[in-house]
Motif scaffolding. Structure first.
Motif, PDB file in Angstrom:
ATOM      1  N   THR A 112       0.831  -1.209   0.000  1.00  0.00           N
ATOM      2  CA  THR A 112       0.000   0.000   0.000  1.00  0.00           C
ATOM      3  C   THR A 112       0.862   1.255   0.000  1.00  0.00           C
ATOM      4  O   THR A 112       1.840   1.344   0.744  1.00  0.00           O
ATOM      5  N   THR A 114       0.349   5.216   0.636  1.00  0.00           N
ATOM      6  CA  THR A 114      -0.589   6.155   1.242  1.00  0.00           C
ATOM      7  C   THR A 114      -0.007   7.562   1.258  1.00  0.00           C
ATOM      8  O   THR A 114       1.159   7.752   1.602  1.00  0.00           O
ATOM      9  N   LYS A 126      -6.690  11.686   3.132  1.00  0.00           N
ATOM     10  CA  LYS A 126      -5.790  10.539   2.989  1.00  0.00           C
ATOM     11  C   LYS A 126      -6.173   9.759   1.733  1.00  0.00           C
ATOM     12  O   LYS A 126      -7.346   9.438   1.529  1.00  0.00           O
ATOM     13  N   ASN A 128      -5.233   6.293  -0.560  1.00  0.00           N
ATOM     14  CA  ASN A 128      -4.571   4.990  -0.533  1.00  0.00           C
ATOM     15  C   ASN A 128      -4.636   4.326  -1.905  1.00  0.00           C
ATOM     16  O   ASN A 128      -5.692   4.311  -2.545  1.00  0.00           O
TER      17      ASN A 128
END
Length: 227
Positions: A112, A114, A126, A128
């Motif tokens: 991931t 981010t 945020k 992702n």
């Protein structure tokens, strides 16, 4: 004692969004906002309505921090804006594993990437992007899925995304006079669409986020750039 933002700012959408949001972290963000000084609260609201800052967030998120290697599994980096009031941070994590020099064991794994922005330490947005792939213990044999998600507590900035895309890409390295090595990467990408209404005009910011993970669970490359 901090004053109620609803009293200070009336029915400002940004504050009401925090007050009535069901997103994880909204209550903590509102509490943090309430404990800012009056001057900081005023700046916080101004930053939320600043289209240049939205664009700067996405631009800065696209810049590699030269101090941090993309070849480390679990790392983070940060860039400051507005004299330190605003912080853009990035994290790159492989699920459930510590950093190491060996290929990921046989099985499915998720990496991931981010990116998020904080105003006075309050996490507002945020983004992702993740890729899930299968390792045979030596190479990536299949890209199972790509996924994108967001947390948006701004109340005034709209963010959406297209369907994430995945692919299995090839790599090869042929040192002079020696046997060539070959393998595969797991790639993922998504188009983010951000918009903000400011003084009667709508500002649109569209970005493509892309990442390339290897069998070690590390990012070989990534970017966030204009579409």
């Amino acid at each position: 004692m901090p004053r109620d933002p609803a009293v200070q700012y009336g029915e400002l959408p940004a504050v009401n969004a925090l007050r009535h949001s069901h997103e994880e972290g909204a209550a903590d963000a509102l509490n943090a906002f309430q404990h800012l000084t009056r001057a900081e609260q005023n700046k916080f609201i101004d930053y939320l309505h600043d289209p240049a800052l939205l664009n700067a967030f996405l631009d800065k998120a696209a810049v590699h921090d030269e101090r941090v290697s993309t070849h480390v599994r679990n790392v983070s980096s940060a860039i400051s804006l507005r004299n330190g009031d605003v912080t853009v941070e990035q994290k790159r994590v492989v699920s459930g594993l510590a950093a190491g020099a060996r290929p990921l064991p046989k099985g499915n794994h998720t990496v991931t990437y981010t990116t998020y922005v904080k105003y006075f330490g309050v996490k507002v947005i945020k983004l992702n992007l993740s890729v899930d792939f299968h390792s045979n213990g030596h190479d990536i044999t299949k890209v199972n899925d790509a996924d994108a998600s967001k947390k948006n507590l701004s109340g005034v900035i709209n963010i959406s995304h297209a369907i994430p895309k995945k692919s299995l890409s090839n790599w090869s390295w042929c040192p002079r006079g020696r046997h060539c090595s070959r393998g595969h990467h797991a790639d993922a990408s998504v188009i983010w669409e951000g918009s903000l209404v400011f003084r009667g005009s709508t500002f649109q910011v569209d970005k493509k986020q892309w990442m390339r993970a290897n069998v070690y669970g590390k990012l070989d490359d990534y970017y966030l750039k204009n579409v």
